[in-house]
Design a protein around this motif. Structure first.
Motif, PDB file in Angstrom:
ATOM      1  N   GLY A 153       0.804  -1.223   0.000  1.00 56.41           N
ATOM      2  CA  GLY A 153       0.000   0.000   0.000  1.00 56.41           C
ATOM      3  C   GLY A 153       0.831   1.263   0.000  1.00 56.41           C
ATOM      4  N   GLY A 154       1.845   1.329   0.859  1.00 53.93           N
ATOM      5  CA  GLY A 154       2.668   2.532   0.937  1.00 53.93           C
ATOM      6  C   GLY A 154       3.442   2.797  -0.329  1.00 53.93           C
ATOM      7  N   GLU A 155       4.039   1.730  -0.905  1.00 50.69           N
ATOM      8  CA  GLU A 155       4.828   1.909  -2.124  1.00 50.69           C
ATOM      9  C   GLU A 155       3.948   2.281  -3.307  1.00 50.69           C
ATOM     10  OE1 GLU A 155       8.046  -0.583  -4.837  1.00 50.69           O
ATOM     11  OE2 GLU A 155       7.745  -1.111  -2.729  1.00 50.69           O
ATOM     12  N   MET A 156       2.726   1.737  -3.341  1.00 52.07           N
ATOM     13  CA  MET A 156       1.809   2.079  -4.431  1.00 52.07           C
ATOM     14  C   MET A 156       1.523   3.572  -4.438  1.00 52.07           C
ATOM     15  SD  MET A 156      -0.999  -1.008  -4.832  1.00 52.07           S
ATOM     16  CE  MET A 156      -1.630  -0.958  -3.168  1.00 52.07           C
ATOM     17  N   LYS A 157       1.296   4.142  -3.244  1.00 55.28           N
ATOM     18  CA  LYS A 157       0.970   5.566  -3.168  1.00 55.28           C
ATOM     19  C   LYS A 157       2.181   6.433  -3.510  1.00 55.28           C
ATOM     20  CE  LYS A 157      -2.609   4.801   0.300  1.00 55.28           C
ATOM     21  NZ  LYS A 157      -2.995   4.943   1.727  1.00 55.28           N
ATOM     22  N   SER A 158       3.347   6.020  -3.040  1.00 59.54           N
ATOM     23  CA  SER A 158       4.536   6.832  -3.303  1.00 59.54           C
ATOM     24  C   SER A 158       4.951   6.780  -4.776  1.00 59.54           C
ATOM     25  CB  SER A 158       5.693   6.374  -2.415  1.00 59.54           C
ATOM     26  OG  SER A 158       6.061   5.042  -2.732  1.00 59.54           O
ATOM     27  N   SER A 159       4.796   5.628  -5.391  1.00 66.58           N
ATOM     28  CA  SER A 159       5.195   5.492  -6.802  1.00 66.58           C
ATOM     29  C   SER A 159       4.078   5.843  -7.765  1.00 66.58           C
ATOM     30  CB  SER A 159       5.644   4.056  -7.079  1.00 66.58           C
ATOM     31  OG  SER A 159       4.551   3.149  -6.939  1.00 66.58           O
ATOM     32  N   GLN A 160       2.865   6.009  -7.237  1.00 66.03           N
ATOM     33  CA  GLN A 160       1.690   6.277  -8.075  1.00 66.03           C
ATOM     34  C   GLN A 160       1.466   5.182  -9.112  1.00 66.03           C
ATOM     35  OE1 GLN A 160      -0.635   9.225  -7.823  1.00 66.03           O
ATOM     36  NE2 GLN A 160       0.298   8.677  -5.860  1.00 66.03           N
ATOM     37  N   MET A 161       1.790   3.947  -8.724  1.00 65.32           N
ATOM     38  CA  MET A 161       1.523   2.779  -9.560  1.00 65.32           C
ATOM     39  C   MET A 161       0.630   1.845  -8.756  1.00 65.32           C
ATOM     40  SD  MET A 161       5.284   2.078 -11.294  1.00 65.32           S
ATOM     41  CE  MET A 161       4.660   0.867 -12.457  1.00 65.32           C
ATOM     42  N   PHE A 162      -0.600   1.622  -9.266  1.00 71.76           N
ATOM     43  CA  PHE A 162      -1.603   0.883  -8.508  1.00 71.76           C
ATOM     44  C   PHE A 162      -1.969  -0.404  -9.247  1.00 71.76           C
ATOM     45  CE2 PHE A 162      -2.009   5.347  -7.438  1.00 71.76           C
ATOM     46  CZ  PHE A 162      -2.044   5.322  -6.054  1.00 71.76           C
ATOM     47  N   PRO A 163      -1.363  -1.527  -8.853  1.00 72.57           N
ATOM     48  CA  PRO A 163      -1.658  -2.796  -9.538  1.00 72.57           C
ATOM     49  C   PRO A 163      -2.947  -3.443  -9.041  1.00 72.57           C
ATOM     50  CG  PRO A 163       0.015  -3.137  -7.865  1.00 72.57           C
ATOM     51  CD  PRO A 163      -0.300  -1.674  -7.849  1.00 72.57           C
ATOM     52  N   THR A 164      -3.603  -4.136  -9.940  1.00 64.83           N
ATOM     53  CA  THR A 164      -4.745  -4.987  -9.614  1.00 64.83           C
ATOM     54  C   THR A 164      -4.435  -6.375 -10.139  1.00 64.83           C
ATOM     55  OG1 THR A 164      -6.278  -3.125  -9.836  1.00 64.83           O
ATOM     56  CG2 THR A 164      -7.230  -5.339  -9.878  1.00 64.83           C
ATOM     57  N   LEU A 165      -4.562  -7.368  -9.279  1.00 68.34           N
ATOM     58  CA  LEU A 165      -4.203  -8.737  -9.657  1.00 68.34           C
ATOM     59  C   LEU A 165      -5.410  -9.491 -10.191  1.00 68.34           C
ATOM     60  CD1 LEU A 165      -1.851  -9.778  -6.703  1.00 68.34           C
ATOM     61  CD2 LEU A 165      -1.236  -8.772  -8.911  1.00 68.34           C
ATOM     62  N   PHE A 166      -5.172 -10.305 -11.209  1.00 74.08           N
ATOM     63  CA  PHE A 166      -6.208 -11.170 -11.788  1.00 74.08           C
ATOM     64  C   PHE A 166      -5.643 -12.580 -11.941  1.00 74.08           C
ATOM     65  CE2 PHE A 166      -7.006  -6.893 -13.358  1.00 74.08           C
ATOM     66  CZ  PHE A 166      -8.359  -6.715 -13.054  1.00 74.08           C
ATOM     67  N   LEU A 167      -6.530 -13.559 -12.006  1.00 68.98           N
ATOM     68  CA  LEU A 167      -6.136 -14.946 -12.208  1.00 68.98           C
ATOM     69  C   LEU A 167      -6.630 -15.413 -13.565  1.00 68.98           C
ATOM     70  CD1 LEU A 167      -6.940 -16.542  -8.711  1.00 68.98           C
ATOM     71  CD2 LEU A 167      -4.812 -15.493  -9.498  1.00 68.98           C
ATOM     72  N   GLU A 168      -5.718 -15.938 -14.358  1.00 67.77           N
ATOM     73  CA  GLU A 168      -6.068 -16.502 -15.669  1.00 67.77           C
ATOM     74  C   GLU A 168      -5.939 -18.022 -15.604  1.00 67.77           C
ATOM     75  OE1 GLU A 168      -4.619 -12.964 -18.737  1.00 67.77           O
ATOM     76  OE2 GLU A 168      -3.391 -14.749 -18.480  1.00 67.77           O
ATOM     77  N   PRO A 169      -7.018 -18.765 -15.905  1.00 73.13           N
ATOM     78  CA  PRO A 169      -6.916 -20.231 -15.927  1.00 73.13           C
ATOM     79  C   PRO A 169      -5.819 -20.676 -16.899  1.00 73.13           C
ATOM     80  CG  PRO A 169      -9.211 -19.539 -16.053  1.00 73.13           C
ATOM     81  CD  PRO A 169      -8.374 -18.302 -16.207  1.00 73.13           C
TER      82      PRO A 169
END
Length: 794
Positions: free
Chosen positions: A247-263
């Motif tokens: 969470g902290g690194e996402m805010k500082s770097s302004q890069m917000f990942p969202t994870l998904f699962l692909e079969p």
């Protein structure tokens, strides 16, 4: 009874050998094409099916949102694979990270640059069902410097010796690795391919922060969920997991990942992330439809050719009915003949498929099957198809022939009715609709391929010989030695060349508002000679120059796409703006005109270019073509052996390397063309059958016309007019359908041709010429026949 049916069937087939040959030929070609496509489609759909736990294996991917864009990454941060099993012990049974690499391995004088090397976590053999011949799957990839070899790789280094526990030297740093396992060669239908697997701890033990790197992307991560876990519900818990650790690194770097699962079974044909898609479900659908069309055309031909012979068999039917044969018996007889013919075609199709399979494997670019007996159940499928075609295709002719009235047929008065005429014409229209559609598709596919190969790429790719030094410490000495060779016109070094991989770099660029805007830019590391050698055009500012000492550490060049991304209207407006990227900061000194550093299927992305000697490992030598080339390559190899004798010498030409990106489209185009030709060929057989039938029906009319003075040309025109009309109807039907489908296909290309009117005109004209050539054989023969004989036919 059955014996009598078979005897009559074979006698009838032999008596009408020409018709039988055409029928069998059409069915054989149709069944062969169907079977080859069936094998191809089954192979494409079988990717990763050998994994018994495939329904529980998922690839973890990420969408990374920045202030500038959303990046679709083929893998999460490195730390995800290290933490996800610990965080979710009740849901995740195993997790494994993989990273494709190229490692140099040596044993004595035996050395190979293993282009297909893979770093993998210790759970690799727990997740995937790659079969180990020697070694413990639970521990063979646990310790640093452990390697697992495929059977083929083991033979290269150790011959017939048992390699277990023996040592291989890896990379120019002379790391001693130990062979801890030998596995069977990976199946062809696996999206994971490697000849050597190196334990991931080999890397993480030296880069200790990698396991906790939440902002470093580049690996592929797979997880094995425990039985009964719903992956979508589990996926919904991943945002909280990321927020907890990142969470902290996402805010500082302004890069917000969202994870998904692909079969796992879904990835090969559907995923497009990080260019990982090597298959295409659209191609599977396309070839499935083509296979069914070819089979339908072959079936239609049978109906046309059999009903064309109805007149010849009418008296036979009349006599059979007079002596007591009932309609069901006659139907069984004619359906039986159809099945016998299809069984003959089935046997011939098996032989032809077996003979063509090696060529088809080469054409498709993969070994879809070693022999037709690799999967015996597939032969049963073809047999079922052949029997089905025989029964279904024989039903209509059987009903027509068995319905003739004996009195009328024995007197020579019979007709198959207007319904039969409309059906036969309808079948020919359908056949040529398919054929014209395939001709249109083939022209468009090849036009797109020619466009991609001949488009202005924004750089010069000719006469560029590229040598990968793999970062060897002697690469600068080798590069300097090449500049002294008489036939080498120029030399440069870089970390990337067009058509190859290049890293994405977390960057901050001063935008039009004066703010430091965060973006993930593609990055080229180059030397001072790279841009001039590749003839890239600087449209604002200047190129890198040795006259400016700061260019090696504080200068950046961007492309036009980057200029637009940061809000500037004109390239010159970004000159002098600040950048901060991977520990380097400075000013943008130039703008290079957009060039295609990937295929024309992709839009040109924002690109940054920097001088970075440590990141340059590809040497590009501009060499002359022609008779001097072998001598020049030999001289380059001599310098290589002098500076890097421990490495095998290999090279490639940039134009060929760049065009490899289109191999899948090339193969698709060639397969499409071949099957289009087969469909047209089979359609022509059907047209020949209808022409024969029409000519037979009008024999007396032709005789009367000739007696009254009709010319051969007039009679040929009369007999051909009907077929020209049928092809015209087919053209009207095929044109909008083909336009829609090919327009959809072109949507996969960022840069594409427009579908011109002449494509449809050329396809229609081609079909018309083919049809006329086919019909003219029967028409000319009928027109040249003796009118006296024609008038005696009734």
């Amino acid at each position: 009874m059955i014996k009598n049916y078979l005897l009559v069937a074979f006698r009838n087939l032999w008596r009408h050998r020409a018709f039988s040959l055409i029928n069998i030929l059409g069915l054989t070609v149709g069944l062969t094409a169907f079977f080859l496509i069936f094998l191809y489609v089954r192979f494409e759909l079988s990717y990763d099916s050998f994994n018994t736990k495939a329904d529980r294996i998922y690839r973890v991917v990420a969408d990374i949102k920045t202030p500038t864009e959303t990046l679709n990454s083929g893998g999460p941060a490195w730390a995800v694979g290290a933490f996800i099993k610990k965080e979710f012990p009740d849901e995740v049974e195993a997790a494994v990270r993989t990273d494709e690499n190229s490692f140099l391995f040596r044993r004595g004088d035996v050395k190979y640059q293993e282009e297909h090397s893979l770093l993998a976590d210790s759970d690799f053999f727990k997740v995937f069902d790659f079969k180990l011949i020697h070694g413990d799957p639970a521990t063979c990839l646990r310790e640093p410097m452990s390697v697992v070899l495929t059977e083929s790789a083991a033979k290269k280094y150790f011959g017939s010796e048992n390699p277990m526990g023996k040592t291989l030297i890896m990379t120019s740093d002379n790391f001693n690795t130990q062979v801890t396992g030998v596995m069977k060669d990976m199946p062809e239908n696996s999206q994971i391919k490697a000849d050597v697997i190196v334990s991931m701890t080999t890397r993480t033990s030296r880069a200790r922060r990698l396991d906790s790197a939440w902002g470093n992307y580049g690996n592929r991560t797979f997880i094995l969920l425990k039985p009964g876990i719903n992956y979508k519900s589990f996926q919904n818990r991943l945002p909280a997991f990321l927020d907890k650790y990142d969470g902290g690194e996402m805010k500082s770097s302004q890069m917000f990942p969202t994870l998904f699962l692909e079969p796992l079974r879904w990835v090969y044909l559907y995923s497009t992330r990080d260019d990982s898609k090597t298959g295409h479900i659209t191609n599977v659908y396309t070839f499935t439809i083509v296979a069914l069309f070819i089979l339908l055309i072959a079936c239609f031909n049978f109906v046309n050719l059999t009903t064309a012979r109805a007149a010849e068999r009418a008296r036979e039917v009349g006599i059979r009915k007079v002596v007591g044969a009932v309609k069901t018996q006659l139907s069984r007889q004619f359906i039986g003949e159809s099945v016998v013919l299809c069984l003959i075609a089935f046997i011939l199709a098996l032989a032809l498929t077996s003979a063509l399979l090696p060529s088809f494997n080469n054409l498709s670019g993969k070994v879809i099957s070693h022999t037709i007996f690799t999967h015996p159940q597939y032969i049963l499928v073809l047999l079922a198809v052949a029997l089905g075609v025989g029964i279904l295709a024989g039903i209509y002719p059987a009903l027509v022939l068995s319905s003739f009235k004996p009195v009328e047929t024995l007197k020579g008065r019979f007709s198959t009715g207007t319904h039969g005429v409309f059906l036969r014409r309808g079948l020919v229209v359908v056949q040529f609709t398919i054929s014209i559609g395939l001709i249109i598709g083939t022209i468009i596919v090849y036009s797109q391929m020619m466009y991609m190969r001949n488009a202005d790429l924004g750089f010069n790719k000719t006469q560029k010989l590229v040598i990968d030094t793999e970062g060897d410490p002697a690469r600068m000495a080798f590069r300097n030695a090449l500049t002294t060779l008489p036939n080498v016109r120029s030399v440069s070094m870089a970390g990337s060349v067009p058509g190859g991989d290049n890293p994405g770099a977390y960057s901050q660029i001063q935008n039009v508002k004066g703010e430091m805007q965060i973006a993930n830019l593609d990055l080229y590391f180059v030397d001072f000679d790279y841009i001039p050698q590749y003839q890239m055009k600087i449209i604002a500012g200047r190129a890198f120059s040795r006259d400016f000492g700061s260019d090696t550490t504080q200068a950046m060049i961007v492309n036009e796409a980057a200029v637009k991304d940061f809000g500037y209207r004109s390239p010159k407006d970004i000159i002098g703006r600040k950048f901060d990227q991977w520990g380097r900061s400075g000013m943008i000194i130039g703008v290079v005109k957009d060039f295609h550093f990937h295929s024309l299927q992709e839009v040109i992305k924002p690109l940054s270019i920097r001088i970075e000697p440590d990141g340059c490992y590809l040497v590009t030598a501009e060499v002359p073509s022609g008779p001097q080339l072998p001598e020049t390559i030999a001289a380059i190899e001599k310098e290589w052996k002098k500076d890097m004798p421990h490495r095998p010498f290999s090279y490639y030409f940039l134009d060929e390397y760049f065009d490899r990106q289109y191999r899948a489209e090339d193969r698709f185009g060639k397969l499409f063309l071949d099957f289009a030709i087969l469909a047209i060929f089979i359609s022509c057989l059907g047209l020949l059958g209808l022409a024969s039938y029409s000519t037979l029906q009008r024999t007396k009319e032709i005789g009367i016309r000739k007696v009254l003075g009709a010319s051969v040309r007039g009679i040929v025109g009369l007999l051909s007019k009907e077929f020209v009309l049928l092809v015209g109807v087919a053209f009207v039907v095929a044109t909008p359908v083909a336009w829609y489908l090919m327009n959809r296909w072109l949507q996969d290309f960022a840069y594409k041709v427009s579908i011109a009117w002449w494509v449809f005109a050329a396809a229609g004209l081609t079909a018309l010429v083919i049809a006329l050539l086919t019909v003219s054989f029967q028409a000319i023969r009928a027109a040249l026949a003796n009118p006296v004989q024609s008038l005696r036919t009734e």
